[in-house]
Design a protein around this motif. Structure first.
Motif, PDB file in Angstrom:
ATOM      1  N   GLN A   1       0.829  -1.202   0.000  1.00  0.00           N
ATOM      2  CA  GLN A   1       0.000   0.000   0.000  1.00  0.00           C
ATOM      3  C   GLN A   1       0.867   1.258   0.000  1.00  0.00           C
ATOM      4  OE1 GLN A   1      -2.390  -0.857   3.442  1.00  0.00           O
ATOM      5  NE2 GLN A   1      -4.040  -1.766   2.236  1.00  0.00           N
ATOM      6  N   VAL A   2       1.966   1.230   0.744  1.00  0.00           N
ATOM      7  CA  VAL A   2       2.882   2.372   0.770  1.00  0.00           C
ATOM      8  C   VAL A   2       3.518   2.555  -0.607  1.00  0.00           C
ATOM      9  CG1 VAL A   2       5.076   3.198   1.728  1.00  0.00           C
ATOM     10  CG2 VAL A   2       3.338   2.256   3.239  1.00  0.00           C
ATOM     11  N   SER A   3       3.935   1.454  -1.229  1.00  0.00           N
ATOM     12  CA  SER A   3       4.529   1.530  -2.570  1.00  0.00           C
ATOM     13  C   SER A   3       3.526   2.085  -3.583  1.00  0.00           C
ATOM     14  CB  SER A   3       5.007   0.154  -3.022  1.00  0.00           C
ATOM     15  OG  SER A   3       6.051  -0.305  -2.203  1.00  0.00           O
ATOM     16  N   LEU A   4       2.302   1.623  -3.497  1.00  0.00           N
ATOM     17  CA  LEU A   4       1.255   2.092  -4.412  1.00  0.00           C
ATOM     18  C   LEU A   4       0.992   3.579  -4.210  1.00  0.00           C
ATOM     19  CD1 LEU A   4      -0.898   1.576  -6.548  1.00  0.00           C
ATOM     20  CD2 LEU A   4      -2.436   0.861  -4.709  1.00  0.00           C
ATOM     21  N   ALA A   5       0.936   4.007  -2.961  1.00  0.00           N
ATOM     22  CA  ALA A   5       0.699   5.430  -2.681  1.00  0.00           C
ATOM     23  C   ALA A   5       1.846   6.279  -3.237  1.00  0.00           C
ATOM     24  CB  ALA A   5       0.551   5.649  -1.180  1.00  0.00           C
ATOM     25  N   GLY A   6       3.079   5.795  -3.091  1.00  0.00           N
ATOM     26  CA  GLY A   6       4.222   6.529  -3.628  1.00  0.00           C
ATOM     27  C   GLY A   6       4.177   6.617  -5.142  1.00  0.00           C
ATOM     28  N   ALA A   7       3.795   5.528  -5.789  1.00  0.00           N
ATOM     29  CA  ALA A   7       3.696   5.522  -7.250  1.00  0.00           C
ATOM     30  C   ALA A   7       2.592   6.462  -7.729  1.00  0.00           C
ATOM     31  CB  ALA A   7       3.430   4.103  -7.746  1.00  0.00           C
ATOM     32  N   GLU A   8       1.478   6.468  -7.022  1.00  0.00           N
ATOM     33  CA  GLU A   8       0.381   7.367  -7.401  1.00  0.00           C
ATOM     34  C   GLU A   8       0.781   8.828  -7.228  1.00  0.00           C
ATOM     35  OE1 GLU A   8      -2.702   5.796  -4.907  1.00  0.00           O
ATOM     36  OE2 GLU A   8      -3.431   4.442  -6.474  1.00  0.00           O
ATOM     37  N   GLU A   9       1.537   9.126  -6.162  1.00  0.00           N
ATOM     38  CA  GLU A   9       2.003  10.498  -5.936  1.00  0.00           C
ATOM     39  C   GLU A   9       2.970  10.928  -7.042  1.00  0.00           C
ATOM     40  OE1 GLU A   9       4.523  13.079  -2.656  1.00  0.00           O
ATOM     41  OE2 GLU A   9       3.586  11.208  -2.040  1.00  0.00           O
ATOM     42  N   LYS A  10       3.872  10.034  -7.413  1.00  0.00           N
ATOM     43  CA  LYS A  10       4.830  10.345  -8.479  1.00  0.00           C
ATOM     44  C   LYS A  10       4.099  10.575  -9.803  1.00  0.00           C
ATOM     45  CE  LYS A  10       8.902  10.827 -10.228  1.00  0.00           C
ATOM     46  NZ  LYS A  10       9.736  11.980  -9.896  1.00  0.00           N
ATOM     47  N   ARG A  11       3.101   9.763 -10.070  1.00  0.00           N
ATOM     48  CA  ARG A  11       2.325   9.937 -11.303  1.00  0.00           C
ATOM     49  C   ARG A  11       1.617  11.290 -11.315  1.00  0.00           C
ATOM     50  NH1 ARG A  11      -2.793   6.563 -13.551  1.00  0.00           N
ATOM     51  NH2 ARG A  11      -2.859   7.606 -15.557  1.00  0.00           N
ATOM     52  N   ALA A  12       1.074  11.691 -10.186  1.00  0.00           N
ATOM     53  CA  ALA A  12       0.404  12.990 -10.087  1.00  0.00           C
ATOM     54  C   ALA A  12       1.404  14.120 -10.333  1.00  0.00           C
ATOM     55  CB  ALA A  12      -0.257  13.147  -8.724  1.00  0.00           C
ATOM     56  N   GLN A  13       2.626  13.982  -9.810  1.00  0.00           N
ATOM     57  CA  GLN A  13       3.660  14.995 -10.044  1.00  0.00           C
ATOM     58  C   GLN A  13       4.004  15.085 -11.525  1.00  0.00           C
ATOM     59  OE1 GLN A  13       6.940  13.758  -7.616  1.00  0.00           O
ATOM     60  NE2 GLN A  13       6.023  14.483  -5.710  1.00  0.00           N
ATOM     61  N   LEU A  14       4.148  13.930 -12.175  1.00  0.00           N
ATOM     62  CA  LEU A  14       4.478  13.920 -13.603  1.00  0.00           C
ATOM     63  C   LEU A  14       3.340  14.497 -14.442  1.00  0.00           C
ATOM     64  CD1 LEU A  14       6.231  10.448 -13.838  1.00  0.00           C
ATOM     65  CD2 LEU A  14       7.313  12.692 -13.929  1.00  0.00           C
ATOM     66  N   ASP A  15       2.110  14.174 -14.080  1.00  0.00           N
ATOM     67  CA  ASP A  15       0.958  14.735 -14.795  1.00  0.00           C
ATOM     68  C   ASP A  15       0.923  16.256 -14.659  1.00  0.00           C
ATOM     69  OD1 ASP A  15       0.150  12.245 -15.652  1.00  0.00           O
ATOM     70  OD2 ASP A  15      -1.404  12.012 -14.097  1.00  0.00           O
ATOM     71  N   ALA A  16       1.232  16.756 -13.458  1.00  0.00           N
ATOM     72  CA  ALA A  16       1.250  18.203 -13.242  1.00  0.00           C
ATOM     73  C   ALA A  16       2.356  18.859 -14.059  1.00  0.00           C
ATOM     74  CB  ALA A  16       1.435  18.507 -11.758  1.00  0.00           C
ATOM     75  N   GLU A  17       3.501  18.199 -14.157  1.00  0.00           N
ATOM     76  CA  GLU A  17       4.608  18.751 -14.944  1.00  0.00           C
ATOM     77  C   GLU A  17       4.255  18.809 -16.427  1.00  0.00           C
ATOM     78  OE1 GLU A  17       9.294  17.829 -15.917  1.00  0.00           O
ATOM     79  OE2 GLU A  17       8.390  16.980 -14.131  1.00  0.00           O
ATOM     80  N   VAL A  18       3.612  17.773 -16.929  1.00  0.00           N
ATOM     81  CA  VAL A  18       3.183  17.765 -18.327  1.00  0.00           C
ATOM     82  C   VAL A  18       2.175  18.883 -18.569  1.00  0.00           C
ATOM     83  CG1 VAL A  18       1.851  16.442 -20.027  1.00  0.00           C
ATOM     84  CG2 VAL A  18       3.679  15.334 -18.734  1.00  0.00           C
ATOM     85  N   ALA A  19       1.262  19.086 -17.638  1.00  0.00           N
ATOM     86  CA  ALA A  19       0.264  20.149 -17.791  1.00  0.00           C
ATOM     87  C   ALA A  19       0.928  21.520 -17.805  1.00  0.00           C
ATOM     88  CB  ALA A  19      -0.757  20.068 -16.658  1.00  0.00           C
ATOM     89  N   ARG A  20       1.946  21.733 -16.959  1.00  0.00           N
ATOM     90  CA  ARG A  20       2.650  23.019 -16.945  1.00  0.00           C
ATOM     91  C   ARG A  20       3.349  23.266 -18.272  1.00  0.00           C
ATOM     92  NH1 ARG A  20       4.108  21.478 -11.759  1.00  0.00           N
ATOM     93  NH2 ARG A  20       6.160  20.787 -12.461  1.00  0.00           N
ATOM     94  N   HIS A  21       3.969  22.230 -18.829  1.00  0.00           N
ATOM     95  CA  HIS A  21       4.687  22.400 -20.090  1.00  0.00           C
ATOM     96  C   HIS A  21       3.734  22.649 -21.259  1.00  0.00           C
ATOM     97  CE1 HIS A  21       8.790  21.774 -18.845  1.00  0.00           C
ATOM     98  NE2 HIS A  21       8.400  20.766 -18.090  1.00  0.00           N
ATOM     99  N   SER A  22       2.563  22.043 -21.204  1.00  0.00           N
ATOM    100  CA  SER A  22       1.620  22.241 -22.304  1.00  0.00           C
ATOM    101  C   SER A  22       1.001  23.643 -22.254  1.00  0.00           C
ATOM    102  CB  SER A  22       0.533  21.173 -22.282  1.00  0.00           C
ATOM    103  OG  SER A  22      -0.270  21.301 -21.130  1.00  0.00           O
ATOM    104  N   ASN A  23       1.065  24.294 -21.094  1.00  0.00           N
ATOM    105  CA  ASN A  23       0.535  25.649 -20.956  1.00  0.00           C
ATOM    106  C   ASN A  23       1.606  26.708 -21.157  1.00  0.00           C
ATOM    107  OD1 ASN A  23      -2.035  24.717 -20.382  1.00  0.00           O
ATOM    108  ND2 ASN A  23      -1.676  24.639 -18.198  1.00  0.00           N
ATOM    109  N   ALA A  24       2.815  26.306 -21.484  1.00  0.00           N
ATOM    110  CA  ALA A  24       3.915  27.253 -21.651  1.00  0.00           C
ATOM    111  C   ALA A  24       3.682  28.112 -22.892  1.00  0.00           C
ATOM    112  CB  ALA A  24       5.234  26.512 -21.778  1.00  0.00           C
ATOM    113  N   ILE A  25       4.144  29.328 -22.815  1.00  0.00           N
ATOM    114  CA  ILE A  25       4.013  30.271 -23.929  1.00  0.00           C
ATOM    115  C   ILE A  25       5.381  30.431 -24.573  1.00  0.00           C
ATOM    116  CG2 ILE A  25       3.503  32.653 -24.557  1.00  0.00           C
ATOM    117  CD1 ILE A  25       1.609  32.712 -22.138  1.00  0.00           C
TER     118      ILE A  25
END
Length: 63
Positions: free
Chosen positions: A16-40
């Motif tokens: 469960q701890v490993s899964l939570a860590g993986a989900e958190e990392k995925r959320a961070q990567l998704d946020a980074e992709v969203a920031r880059h797609s909004n770049a001007i």
């Protein structure tokens, strides 16, 4: 899950701890992709574009 059937509580908790860590990392990567797609684009060349021009110009020179 086998660990739950056999009452391996430490194993279940570890998964469960490993899964939570993986989900958190995925959320961070998704946020980074969203920031880059909004770049001007500011019209400034990136480092890789500058480096490519520099190496192309240098390789075209004759000694």
């Amino acid at each position: 899950m086998e660990a739950e059937r056999k009452a391996w509580h430490g194993e279940v908790e570890g998964r469960q701890v490993s899964l939570a860590g993986a989900e958190e990392k995925r959320a961070q990567l998704d946020a980074e992709v969203a920031r880059h797609s909004n770049a001007i684009g500011l019209g400034m060349p990136s480092f890789s574009e500058i480096a490519l021009r520099t190496t192309t110009a240098a390789s075209g020179e004759t000694m």
